[in-house]
Design a protein around this motif. Structure first.
Motif, PDB file in Angstrom:
ATOM      1  N   GLY A   1       0.786  -1.226   0.000  1.00  0.00           N
ATOM      2  CA  GLY A   1       0.000   0.000   0.000  1.00  0.00           C
ATOM      3  C   GLY A   1       0.817   1.273   0.000  1.00  0.00           C
ATOM      4  N   LEU A   2       2.157   1.168   0.095  1.00  0.00           N
ATOM      5  CA  LEU A   2       3.066   2.315  -0.025  1.00  0.00           C
ATOM      6  C   LEU A   2       2.844   3.377   1.052  1.00  0.00           C
ATOM      7  N   LYS A   3       2.562   2.959   2.255  1.00  0.00           N
ATOM      8  CA  LYS A   3       2.498   3.921   3.360  1.00  0.00           C
ATOM      9  C   LYS A   3       3.919   4.331   3.730  1.00  0.00           C
ATOM     10  N   PRO A   4       4.167   5.638   3.944  1.00  0.00           N
ATOM     11  CA  PRO A   4       5.514   6.076   4.320  1.00  0.00           C
ATOM     12  C   PRO A   4       5.867   5.635   5.742  1.00  0.00           C
ATOM     13  N   VAL A   5       7.103   5.164   5.923  1.00  0.00           N
ATOM     14  CA  VAL A   5       7.551   4.653   7.217  1.00  0.00           C
ATOM     15  C   VAL A   5       8.661   5.515   7.805  1.00  0.00           C
ATOM     16  N   LYS A   6       9.668   5.838   6.993  1.00  0.00           N
ATOM     17  CA  LYS A   6      10.824   6.573   7.516  1.00  0.00           C
ATOM     18  C   LYS A   6      11.529   7.264   6.363  1.00  0.00           C
ATOM     19  N   THR A   7      12.048   8.450   6.617  1.00  0.00           N
ATOM     20  CA  THR A   7      12.883   9.173   5.657  1.00  0.00           C
ATOM     21  C   THR A   7      14.279   9.332   6.243  1.00  0.00           C
ATOM     22  N   TYR A   8      15.271   8.912   5.491  1.00  0.00           N
ATOM     23  CA  TYR A   8      16.666   9.056   5.898  1.00  0.00           C
ATOM     24  C   TYR A   8      17.264  10.264   5.178  1.00  0.00           C
ATOM     25  N   ALA A   9      17.805  11.210   5.919  1.00  0.00           N
ATOM     26  CA  ALA A   9      18.604  12.274   5.315  1.00  0.00           C
ATOM     27  C   ALA A   9      19.943  11.675   4.912  1.00  0.00           C
ATOM     28  N   VAL A  10      20.299  11.778   3.650  1.00  0.00           N
ATOM     29  CA  VAL A  10      21.530  11.154   3.164  1.00  0.00           C
ATOM     30  C   VAL A  10      22.673  12.149   3.330  1.00  0.00           C
ATOM     31  N   GLN A  11      23.505  11.861   4.287  1.00  0.00           N
ATOM     32  CA  GLN A  11      24.676  12.687   4.586  1.00  0.00           C
ATOM     33  C   GLN A  11      25.845  11.774   4.890  1.00  0.00           C
ATOM     34  N   ASP A  12      27.057  12.245   4.547  1.00  0.00           N
ATOM     35  CA  ASP A  12      28.227  11.445   4.881  1.00  0.00           C
ATOM     36  C   ASP A  12      28.583  11.649   6.351  1.00  0.00           C
TER      37      ASP A  12
ATOM     38  N   SER B   1      30.692  13.380   7.772  1.00  0.00           N
ATOM     39  CA  SER B   1      30.968  14.763   8.173  1.00  0.00           C
ATOM     40  C   SER B   1      29.733  15.639   8.136  1.00  0.00           C
ATOM     41  N   GLY B   2      28.603  15.080   7.710  1.00  0.00           N
ATOM     42  CA  GLY B   2      27.367  15.842   7.635  1.00  0.00           C
ATOM     43  C   GLY B   2      27.090  16.464   6.288  1.00  0.00           C
ATOM     44  N   LYS B   3      27.948  16.204   5.286  1.00  0.00           N
ATOM     45  CA  LYS B   3      27.737  16.757   3.954  1.00  0.00           C
ATOM     46  C   LYS B   3      26.647  15.970   3.229  1.00  0.00           C
ATOM     47  N   PRO B   4      25.620  16.645   2.669  1.00  0.00           N
ATOM     48  CA  PRO B   4      24.549  15.936   1.954  1.00  0.00           C
ATOM     49  C   PRO B   4      25.075  15.268   0.688  1.00  0.00           C
ATOM     50  N   SER B   5      24.411  14.186   0.305  1.00  0.00           N
ATOM     51  CA  SER B   5      24.785  13.478  -0.910  1.00  0.00           C
ATOM     52  C   SER B   5      23.538  12.972  -1.618  1.00  0.00           C
ATOM     53  N   ARG B   6      23.597  12.983  -2.933  1.00  0.00           N
ATOM     54  CA  ARG B   6      22.574  12.315  -3.726  1.00  0.00           C
ATOM     55  C   ARG B   6      22.774  10.804  -3.644  1.00  0.00           C
ATOM     56  N   VAL B   7      21.701  10.063  -3.916  1.00  0.00           N
ATOM     57  CA  VAL B   7      21.785   8.605  -3.968  1.00  0.00           C
ATOM     58  C   VAL B   7      22.137   8.193  -5.384  1.00  0.00           C
ATOM     59  N   SER B   8      23.127   7.323  -5.511  1.00  0.00           N
ATOM     60  CA  SER B   8      23.525   6.831  -6.819  1.00  0.00           C
ATOM     61  C   SER B   8      22.759   5.563  -7.199  1.00  0.00           C
TER      62      SER B   8
ATOM     63  N   SER C   1      19.053  -7.105   3.665  1.00  0.00           N
ATOM     64  CA  SER C   1      19.409  -5.698   3.807  1.00  0.00           C
ATOM     65  C   SER C   1      19.372  -5.008   2.454  1.00  0.00           C
ATOM     66  N   PHE C   2      19.304  -3.681   2.505  1.00  0.00           N
ATOM     67  CA  PHE C   2      19.458  -2.841   1.321  1.00  0.00           C
ATOM     68  C   PHE C   2      20.890  -2.303   1.285  1.00  0.00           C
ATOM     69  N   ILE C   3      21.472  -2.240   0.090  1.00  0.00           N
ATOM     70  CA  ILE C   3      22.796  -1.655  -0.106  1.00  0.00           C
ATOM     71  C   ILE C   3      22.623  -0.380  -0.925  1.00  0.00           C
ATOM     72  N   VAL C   4      23.250   0.703  -0.454  1.00  0.00           N
ATOM     73  CA  VAL C   4      23.062   2.027  -1.059  1.00  0.00           C
ATOM     74  C   VAL C   4      24.418   2.624  -1.393  1.00  0.00           C
ATOM     75  N   ALA C   5      24.580   3.071  -2.643  1.00  0.00           N
ATOM     76  CA  ALA C   5      25.770   3.815  -3.052  1.00  0.00           C
ATOM     77  C   ALA C   5      25.427   5.298  -3.095  1.00  0.00           C
ATOM     78  N   LEU C   6      26.353   6.132  -2.651  1.00  0.00           N
ATOM     79  CA  LEU C   6      26.152   7.573  -2.619  1.00  0.00           C
ATOM     80  C   LEU C   6      26.898   8.224  -3.778  1.00  0.00           C
ATOM     81  N   LYS C   7      26.255   9.223  -4.369  1.00  0.00           N
ATOM     82  CA  LYS C   7      26.808   9.856  -5.576  1.00  0.00           C
ATOM     83  C   LYS C   7      27.852  10.914  -5.252  1.00  0.00           C
ATOM     84  N   ASP C   8      27.816  11.460  -4.040  1.00  0.00           N
ATOM     85  CA  ASP C   8      28.710  12.573  -3.693  1.00  0.00           C
ATOM     86  C   ASP C   8      29.555  12.284  -2.463  1.00  0.00           C
TER      87      ASP C   8
END
Length: 513
Positions: free
Chosen positions: A235-246, A248-255, A265-272
């Motif tokens: 049903g696609l109910k929202p559960v959690k939003t993760y702020a993507v930061q390295d 040091s706290g620098k934001p990054s896009r998801v690759s 588990s999920f594996i996530v690569a960061l673009k920045d």
């Protein structure tokens, strides 16, 4: 983005003599596309959403409209100069950066059907195998076709969200398929009843999504905003939003985000950022606390599944693409500048360098066994070759020359051949067929001369190969995988991706995961 810059340069002289494009947008576009260009009843018109469109496509859409939609053409309303100015303006970011918050995601959710009320069995004709269906994404006019893989006849064709990613993902039982659009919409579609169940907008520009192996979770990765959004798959109910930061706290896009089924588990690569993230959905996984990098441990119900913080693997390069080995213990990772290495997910360390240059497209690779060895093969976006890697030794076993850079490599457990395109080159109409036993090209196939022949996907038994003619209009060509003879062709509108339910849910070694 290169296409957009080209567009701006080409249209600048015309734009100078046109009306103010912001005023044109306000008068003619904002009622459907939103005051901030973030979309409303029509898609978002942000530069990030449009960056994959060719300049001619942007102009043609404004001038002529889009068939089977409410998008009317403006050729009789606006001058050529106005249309050119508006197209150029849409290729620039808004003066005020757009925002998308958790509350926006929650408010966007649309439930068309109660998942609990859906019938338990397929509702289409008896004799159609639900595990041998193909889901075909047609980018030419933003539709999806569900195809019977035994008879090669469509069961249905429906309008999709704007600019779907070509690689939808499936629930473990193959019943549901999940789509992500480039402007942030995630859709759940029921293949048993052939209808959309729910939709939700998770961001303004979405990279891709993954579905957990237990069928409970969907994780979507965004480039705008820089977030990961966890959804209840039912049903696609929202559960959690993760702020993507390295760290040091620098934001990054998801690759990229993928499911690592054996690891739960999920594996996530960061673009920045030079980091690889692992987010567990194992209900017995010990929690990972923010700000710390813990070794993986098992606990007794210490964390709710899906609420884990990321387990971070520091890297010495920023990843653009990656691929799992058969055990899902290792990730073969590549950067945009051609560096590649092997990362052990258990020890969170680099275990090998891979001598891969150019731009290997690892996400489109395949695995196979031959002569007692485990191999992975990948096309290359910058050079005409397929590289075969011995995964037992982490060495290059062969470089196989092809007519030009390719995007997709595909095979099946029941065929000795792998098929690769050359769609990134002038030889885009040529498919090379490689014998996995000899690492040699044994045949080249051109089904439609002068047109893009690409993205092969096999039926569940490997008997037939379906080839996309990626044109508008285009075709889906069915080829006997043994004799290489064409046996059927179906008209399509630029079929950019098609996936067989059985091959996807069984994680066939010959297709992407």
């Amino acid at each position: 983005m290169k296409c957009l810059l080209t567009l701006l340069l080409l249209l600048a002289p015309l734009a100078a003599s046109a009306a103010a494009p912001a005023a044109l947008y306000q008068q003619h576009c904002q009622s459907c596309h939103g005051a901030e260009r973030m979309g409303a009843m029509a898609p978002a018109l942000l530069s990030q959403s449009l960056e994959r469109l060719k300049p001619a496509e942007v102009l043609r859409t404004i001038r002529d409209g889009r068939t089977a939609t409410q998008m009317a053409g403006f050729a009789g309303t606006l001058s050529d100069a106005d249309i050119s100015a508006l197209a150029a303006w849409l290729g620039t970011p808004p003066a005020t950066p757009p925002l998308w918050r958790e509350a926006d995601t929650a408010a966007s959710r649309i439930q068309y059907h109660d998942p609990a009320s859906l019938p338990a069995t397929p509702q289409f004709a008896t004799g159609i195998d639900p595990r041998n269906l193909f889901v075909v994404v047609e980018a030419g006019d933003h539709h999806v076709t569900v195809l019977d893989g035994d008879r090669f006849t469509p069961l249905t064709r429906f309008q999709s969200r704007f600019a779907l990613h070509g690689g939808p993902k499936f629930s473990p039982d193959g019943r549901f398929v999940y789509f992500a659009s480039r402007d942030g919409w995630v859709s759940q579609y029921d293949l048993y009843t052939l209808q959309t169940v729910a939709e939700i907008r998770v961001g303004l520009n979405t990279r891709n999504l993954a579905v957990s192996d237990d069928g409970r979770w969907v994780l979507a990765g965004n480039t705008l905003p820089q977030t990961l959004v966890l959804l209840d798959a039912n049903g696609l109910k929202p559960v959690k939003t993760y702020a993507v930061q390295d760290r040091s706290g620098k934001p990054s896009r998801v690759s990229a985000v993928y499911d690592a089924a054996p690891r739960q588990s999920f594996i996530v690569a960061l673009k920045d950022a030079a980091e690889l993230w692992e987010i567990s959905y194992n209900p017995k996984a010990a929690p990972i606390y923010p700000g710390y990098v813990h070794d993986y441990q098992m606990g007794e119900g210490l964390a709710l599944p899906g609420y884990q913080n990321p387990r971070i693997t520091p890297l010495d390069m920023v990843l653009d693409d990656f691929f799992f080995d058969d055990s899902y213990r290792h990730v073969m990772a590549a950067s945009r500048d051609g560096h590649a290495q092997v990362i052990n997910l258990d020890s969170r360390s680099k275990v090998a360098e891979l001598p891969l240059d150019g731009m290997p497209h690892l996400g489109s690779g395949i695995t196979f066994q031959q002569g007692g060895h485990h191999y992975m093969a990948t096309p290359n976006l910058n050079s005409g070759r397929v590289t075969v890697i011995d995964m037992d030794r982490w060495q290059v076993a062969a470089n196989i020359a092809t007519p030009g850079p390719g995007f997709f490599l595909r095979s099946h457990d029941n065929t000795p051949y792998a098929w690769v395109d050359a769609m990134m080159s002038p030889q885009r109409d040529t498919l090379s067929i490689i014998d996995k036993r000899s690492f040699k090209v044994v045949r080249q196939l051109t089904l439609r001369p002068g047109k893009t022949n690409a993205h092969v996907e096999f039926t569940h038994d490997g008997r037939y190969a379906l080839v996309s003619i990626m044109e508008t209009p285009g075709e889906l060509v069915v080829v006997d995988a043994t004799t290489f003879r064409e046996v059927a062709a179906l008209p399509m509108m630029k079929p950019i991706g098609k996936y067989n339910v059985f091959n996807k849910v069984t994680r066939s070694s010959g297709t992407s995961h």
